[in-house]
Design a protein around this motif. Structure first.
Motif, mmCIF file in Angstrom:
data_model
loop_
_atom_site.group_PDB
_atom_site.id
_atom_site.type_symbol
_atom_site.label_atom_id
_atom_site.label_comp_id
_atom_site.label_asym_id
_atom_site.label_seq_id
_atom_site.Cartn_x
_atom_site.Cartn_y
_atom_site.Cartn_z
ATOM 1 N N THR A 374 40.653 36.980 54.998
ATOM 2 C CA THR A 374 40.397 37.480 53.640
ATOM 3 C C THR A 374 39.126 36.910 53.025
ATOM 4 O O THR A 374 38.542 37.502 52.111
ATOM 5 C CB THR A 374 41.582 37.140 52.728
ATOM 6 O OG1 THR A 374 41.676 35.715 52.601
ATOM 7 C CG2 THR A 374 42.881 37.682 53.305
ATOM 8 N N MET A 390 46.545 43.129 44.491
ATOM 9 C CA MET A 390 46.070 44.498 44.653
ATOM 10 C C MET A 390 44.629 44.664 44.157
ATOM 11 O O MET A 390 43.910 45.568 44.605
ATOM 12 C CB MET A 390 46.983 45.481 43.903
ATOM 13 C CG MET A 390 48.400 45.556 44.440
ATOM 14 S SD MET A 390 48.458 46.214 46.087
ATOM 15 C CE MET A 390 50.133 45.826 46.557
ATOM 16 N N TYR A 392 42.241 42.927 44.930
ATOM 17 C CA TYR A 392 41.322 42.587 46.009
ATOM 18 C C TYR A 392 41.268 43.684 47.076
ATOM 19 O O TYR A 392 40.564 43.523 48.086
ATOM 20 C CB TYR A 392 41.757 41.278 46.680
ATOM 21 C CG TYR A 392 41.626 40.065 45.779
ATOM 22 C CD1 TYR A 392 40.472 39.295 45.792
ATOM 23 C CD2 TYR A 392 42.661 39.695 44.922
ATOM 24 C CE1 TYR A 392 40.339 38.177 44.959
ATOM 25 C CE2 TYR A 392 42.545 38.594 44.087
ATOM 26 C CZ TYR A 392 41.392 37.839 44.115
ATOM 27 O OH TYR A 392 41.272 36.736 43.295
ATOM 28 N N LEU A 393 42.015 44.770 46.888
ATOM 29 C CA LEU A 393 42.047 45.845 47.879
ATOM 30 C C LEU A 393 41.050 46.933 47.516
ATOM 31 O O LEU A 393 40.598 47.047 46.367
ATOM 32 C CB LEU A 393 43.457 46.448 47.976
ATOM 33 C CG LEU A 393 44.610 45.486 48.292
ATOM 34 C CD1 LEU A 393 45.894 46.279 48.515
ATOM 35 C CD2 LEU A 393 44.293 44.631 49.497
ATOM 36 N N HIS A 394 40.741 47.743 48.499
ATOM 37 C CA HIS A 394 39.878 48.902 48.252
ATOM 38 C C HIS A 394 40.613 49.864 47.314
ATOM 39 O O HIS A 394 41.821 50.104 47.482
ATOM 40 C CB HIS A 394 39.555 49.592 49.578
ATOM 41 C CG HIS A 394 38.436 50.583 49.489
ATOM 42 N ND1 HIS A 394 38.608 51.842 48.938
ATOM 43 C CD2 HIS A 394 37.137 50.501 49.885
ATOM 44 C CE1 HIS A 394 37.466 52.492 49.001
ATOM 45 N NE2 HIS A 394 36.545 51.709 49.566
ATOM 46 N N ASP A 397 43.037 52.375 48.713
ATOM 47 C CA ASP A 397 44.230 51.920 49.423
ATOM 48 C C ASP A 397 45.287 51.349 48.495
ATOM 49 O O ASP A 397 46.415 51.105 48.923
ATOM 50 C CB ASP A 397 43.838 50.824 50.439
ATOM 51 C CG ASP A 397 42.822 51.326 51.451
ATOM 52 O OD1 ASP A 397 42.807 52.538 51.696
ATOM 53 O OD2 ASP A 397 42.060 50.496 51.990
ATOM 54 N N THR A 398 44.960 51.125 47.230
ATOM 55 C CA THR A 398 45.842 50.362 46.336
ATOM 56 C C THR A 398 47.192 51.021 46.138
ATOM 57 O O THR A 398 48.245 50.388 46.323
ATOM 58 C CB THR A 398 45.157 50.165 44.974
ATOM 59 O OG1 THR A 398 43.907 49.522 45.176
ATOM 60 C CG2 THR A 398 46.023 49.326 44.053
ATOM 61 N N VAL A 401 49.482 51.093 49.310
ATOM 62 C CA VAL A 401 49.994 49.769 49.658
ATOM 63 C C VAL A 401 51.057 49.328 48.663
ATOM 64 O O VAL A 401 52.078 48.739 49.023
ATOM 65 C CB VAL A 401 48.839 48.757 49.729
ATOM 66 C CG1 VAL A 401 49.370 47.339 49.915
ATOM 67 C CG2 VAL A 401 47.887 49.117 50.852
ATOM 68 N N PHE A 416 44.913 48.398 55.530
ATOM 69 C CA PHE A 416 44.146 48.614 54.307
ATOM 70 C C PHE A 416 42.892 47.752 54.360
ATOM 71 O O PHE A 416 42.706 46.937 55.288
ATOM 72 C CB PHE A 416 44.981 48.285 53.069
ATOM 73 C CG PHE A 416 45.711 46.976 53.146
ATOM 74 C CD1 PHE A 416 45.086 45.783 52.784
ATOM 75 C CD2 PHE A 416 47.039 46.923 53.576
ATOM 76 C CE1 PHE A 416 45.745 44.589 52.851
ATOM 77 C CE2 PHE A 416 47.718 45.719 53.646
ATOM 78 C CZ PHE A 416 47.069 44.545 53.284
ATOM 79 N N ARG A 417 42.039 47.931 53.362
ATOM 80 C CA ARG A 417 40.773 47.206 53.297
ATOM 81 C C ARG A 417 40.825 46.148 52.193
ATOM 82 O O ARG A 417 41.283 46.424 51.088
ATOM 83 C CB ARG A 417 39.620 48.180 53.034
ATOM 84 C CG ARG A 417 39.246 49.034 54.230
ATOM 85 C CD ARG A 417 38.479 50.269 53.838
ATOM 86 N NE ARG A 417 39.338 51.243 53.170
ATOM 87 C CZ ARG A 417 38.945 52.442 52.758
ATOM 88 N NH1 ARG A 417 37.677 52.810 52.932
ATOM 89 N NH2 ARG A 417 39.798 53.263 52.179
ATOM 90 N N ILE A 418 40.360 44.941 52.548
ATOM 91 C CA ILE A 418 40.312 43.816 51.599
ATOM 92 C C ILE A 418 38.851 43.550 51.228
ATOM 93 O O ILE A 418 37.979 43.518 52.104
ATOM 94 C CB ILE A 418 40.947 42.558 52.202
ATOM 95 C CG1 ILE A 418 42.462 42.741 52.327
ATOM 96 C CG2 ILE A 418 40.648 41.329 51.362
ATOM 97 C CD1 ILE A 418 43.170 41.544 52.923
ATOM 98 N N TYR A 425 33.997 45.084 52.458
ATOM 99 C CA TYR A 425 35.399 45.379 52.752
ATOM 100 C C TYR A 425 35.633 45.280 54.257
ATOM 101 O O TYR A 425 34.782 45.685 55.059
ATOM 102 C CB TYR A 425 35.767 46.779 52.269
ATOM 103 C CG TYR A 425 35.891 46.898 50.769
ATOM 104 C CD1 TYR A 425 37.082 46.587 50.125
ATOM 105 C CD2 TYR A 425 34.806 47.317 49.995
ATOM 106 C CE1 TYR A 425 37.198 46.696 48.746
ATOM 107 C CE2 TYR A 425 34.903 47.429 48.626
ATOM 108 C CZ TYR A 425 36.112 47.112 47.991
ATOM 109 O OH TYR A 425 36.226 47.218 46.647
#
Length: 785
Positions: A374, A390, A392-394, A397-398, A401, A416-418, A425
């Protein structure tokens, strides 16, 4: 039937049933197992009594008397039962002392007449008679009486000291054991000694005693050990050590577990202070303490609890120390510590991240390796809510997820993408499993893996596959993929070009056998190529394959999956053009051959005209030289006309015929010509000048080299693309100052010009005859028009 026989068979049934009943009630009890053995012996002896009473002859009676040899075993079995009942566990040496005499007496009973003399007929049937004045018989009686008396005394003492249910138990056991003993003493010893003959009632009385004990088992659950006996059994069999001291801390008792743990006998502890064998920081009763117990060679770490021993009035009589060896616990703690250290080291350096959510989806634990994935330190994220994470996610994708992870279930999986601290990302994969307590989900353990490179490769692979599909669909060459089924080949796929070539759709023949689906391909050379590639795996190229009404250029390749790809390029039109070109070429070759034939004929006409002029010429020599030159050129065209190759001349054949023509024209049989030419061919541009050079030099040798006979040699050799012509004779030779360029001879000046024409080098030697050595290469083609 004999009444005693009926009594005996009844005793057999009662003893057997009672013994089995007692054993079934509690087969784990040592007392019950001993009582089963006692009842089995009584049943067996009752059966021998029954056989004796119904015997019809002395021999049969004697057999049954001998079969009663096991009666001495009954007496030690009774004592064995009493020892178990009263809480005294007999040791192996004691059992040997009790049973060994019985075995000896039983052996004497079976093999000799020293105990029982034999059968005797009485009014109630056959019975046995004792051996009179026999020392073994007297010893056996004394031994049996002592063992039986000891057993009865022990039970009586136990009965006397017991109270309540313990006394009732002892009463039933005492009654069941006294009956056979009294009956045996009375009927087998006292009454016969007083001169009164009576049948033996020992076995029926023993059967009755077994039934009395069985009744006690049924009613009072015999045998019930007393609390003291049970406590002693517990103390002797417990795995933890036990030390009992008086109030002065003097040791009075240690259990066997203490002896096993320390490797020291109980006598070594007697009279010693407990502080000599146990080390305390502070002695406190009613609590658990860590201590050290003195062993034979070392101090053993132990955990100890201390308590008071009370009397019947509640007074303190002493102290009780119980505990266990701490070494296995310490070893386990050390193993756990090392395992925990390894786990920490593993989680710090592993590629994947590990973590744990509580039931509210807050991060309860995160491994240090989470930072590699991460970009954020695990300590910063610990305690954070999954909903806060959440952010920190793209953004794309939020929502997905959130719906997936926050839905309680057996497990979740998501990719998903962080967003890392640098703003980039990266793709990660998330997998979790629930933690359950009493069936309820208390949280989740999860794993986090960086799959960014894999994801990019996967996307690139998808693009690559799409490009391949596009290429597959749009290729002009037909592609047919087949797979081997062991016997033949089955069609797996075809591109549109192959469908057009074969006039069939892939969907219609997919999965069908190639022989049935595409018979024209199966019946062509492609079938042999398929069989060969299945055996070797090597790619095969079939440049021209006739299939149906068309021609194809075919390549076959075996893929790593085992499938074979057939790539067919339609060359039917090219094949038609090649055929037309070959036909046109054959026509041009025929025309060229005709040209060479006509040129040769024209040279022959000129030669004939010169031949007519020779008769009127004052000096025919120049005309003959000219005729010879014309014939050498005509010979070239004649050979081209006769040859399959219209571009080059076979020099061996050419020089042979040229020199032969020169020899024939001079009519001099004394001069020989030798020709040595390898397998050499030269183009027309080189062959004609070379032929003229050979004609001039050989003719010159015929004219000027010899006064009589001689030898002329012509050799042509090739060395790495360079040619050497050597013409020698063994004639008179040349003048010392001879220079070919300054010669007045037309022929030699012609030779010099021809050498320059073929870019050659001529060396002349006049010693020991004449030698001309010409080195040259192939003259490049020059346009003639």
């Amino acid at each position: 039937m004999n009444p005693m026989a009926i009594i005996s068979i009844t005793a057999f049934v009662v003893a057997l049933v009672s013994g089995v009943y007692i054993f079934v009630k509690n087969p784990e009890s040592r007392f019950n197992r001993a009582l089963l053995l006692f009842s089995a012996l009584i049943a067996y002896l009752s059966l021998t009594d029954f056989g004796l009473y119904i015997s019809e002859s002395y021999m049969m009676a004697d057999f049954w008397v001998r079969m009663g040899f096991l009666w001495p075993i009954v007496v030690p079995v009774i004592l064995h039962m009493v020892l178990l009942f009263t809480g005294r566990r007999p040791t192996m040496p004691l059992l040997a002392v009790i049973y060994a005499p019985a075995v000896v007496i039983a052996a004497l009973e079976l093999t000799t007449d020293l105990i029982t003399a034999g059968p005797t007929m009485t009014s109630w049937g056959w019975t046995f008679s004792a051996a009179e004045n026999s020392l073994p018989y007297q010893i056996s009686n004394i031994w049996g009486f002592i063992i039986a008396s000891v057993a009865i005394i022990l039970v009586a003492l136990h009965w006397r000291s017991s109270r309540g249910s313990d006394r009732t138990q002892a009463h039933y056991l005492l009654t069941g054991l006294i009956l056979p003993v009294l009956a045996g003493v009375l009927t087998d010893l006292v009454l016969p000694a007083a001169g009164m003959a009576v049948p033996s009632l020992t076995d029926p009385s023993a059967a009755l005693g077994v039934s009395i004990i069985a009744y006690g088992v049924m009613r009072f659950r015999l045998p019930i050990l007393s609390p003291l006996n049970a406590a002693m059994d517990i103390v002797r069999n417990m795995n933890t050590f036990l030390i009992i001291t008086d109030l002065g801390l003097n040791i009075h008792y240690v259990n066997p577990a203490t002896e096993r743990l320390t490797g020291r006998r109980a006598a070594e502890f007697s009279g010693r202070k407990v502080t000599e064998v146990l080390k305390f920081d502070e002695l406190s009763t009613g609590s658990i303490m860590e201590s050290r117990l003195r062993g034979k060679d070392e101090w053993i770490p132990v955990i100890v609890s201390a308590g008071h021993v009370h009397g019947s009035g509640g007074e303190h009589l002493g102290l009780l120390f119980t505990g266990s060896d701490m070494r296995p616990i310490l070893e386990m703690e050390e193993k756990l510590r090392r395992r925990e250290d390894r786990l920490v080291l593993l989680t710090e350096h592993m590629a994947d991240g590990l973590g744990e959510f509580d039931r509210d989806f807050n991060f309860r634990y995160l491994s240090p390796s989470v930072k590699k994935i991460t970009g954020y330190d695990h300590e910063m994220l610990t305690g954070m809510s999954a909903l806060d994470f959440m952010d920190y996610l793209h953004p794309d994708d939020t929502e997905e997820v959130k719906k997936l992870i926050l839905t309680r279930g057996e497990g979740h999986r998501a990719t998903f993408r962080i967003r890392r601290p640098d703003g980039n990302y990266r793709w990660v994969e998330y997998v979790d499993r629930p933690i359950r307590t009493d069936g309820d989900i208390e949280g989740y353990v999860f794993g986090l893996r960086d799959i960014h490179e894999h994801k990019l490769a996967e996307e690139a692979l998808i693009v690559s596959k799409e490009k391949f599909r596009e290429l597959f669909r749009n290729m002009r060459s037909g592609i047919i993929a087949v797979e081997s089924d062991g016997k033949g080949f089955r069609v797996k796929s075809m591109n549109p070009a192959a469908e057009r070539m074969e006039g069939v759709s892939c969907a219609a023949i997919q999965g069908m056998d190639l022989q049935e689906a595409l018979p024209e391909i199966w019946n062509s050379p492609i079938r042999r190529a398929l069989q060969e590639i299945r055996e070797t795996g090597e790619a095969i190229h079939c440049p021209e394959v006739e299939c149906g009404e068309g021609w194809f250029d075919v390549h076959l390749h075996q893929l790593s999956t085992g499938e074979v790809v057939i790539i067919c390029t339609d060359i039917t039109l090219r094949k038609q053009y090649e055929d037309e070109l070959r036909a046109s070429l054959r026509e041009k070759e025929a025309l060229l051959r005709e040209v060479h034939h006509r040129v040769k004929n024209n040279f022959q006409v000129i030669s004939s005209l010169i031949n007519l002029q020779l008769d009127d010429a004052e000096d025919p020599a120049p005309l003959r030289d000219l005729q010879s030159r014309i014939q050498s050129m005509a010979l070239v065209h004649e050979l081209l006309y006769e040859s399959e190759d219209l571009t080059s001349i076979d020099m061996g054949r050419y020089i042979e015929r040229l020199t032969s023509s020169i020899v024939n024209s001079h009519h001099n049989g004394e001069i020989e010509v030798e020709v040595a030419v390898g397998d050499i061919t030269l183009p027309l541009e080189t062959a004609i000048p070379l032929g003229l050079i050979i004609n001039e030099l050989v003719t010159n040798s015929f004219k000027h080299a010899f006064t009589s006979g001689g030898m002329i040699s012509v050799e042509l050799e090739e060395h790495g693309g360079e040619f050497t012509l050597t013409i020698t004779d063994n004639g008179v030779g040349l003048p010392p100052d001879f220079i070919i360029e300054d010669s007045d001879s037309l022929g030699l000046r012609l030779v010099a010009g021809l050498v320059d024409q073929i870019d050659g080098t001529l060396e002349v030697s006049g010693e020991d005859g004449t030698r001309f050595r010409l080195t040259f290469g192939v003259v490049p083609y020059r346009r003639r028009v």
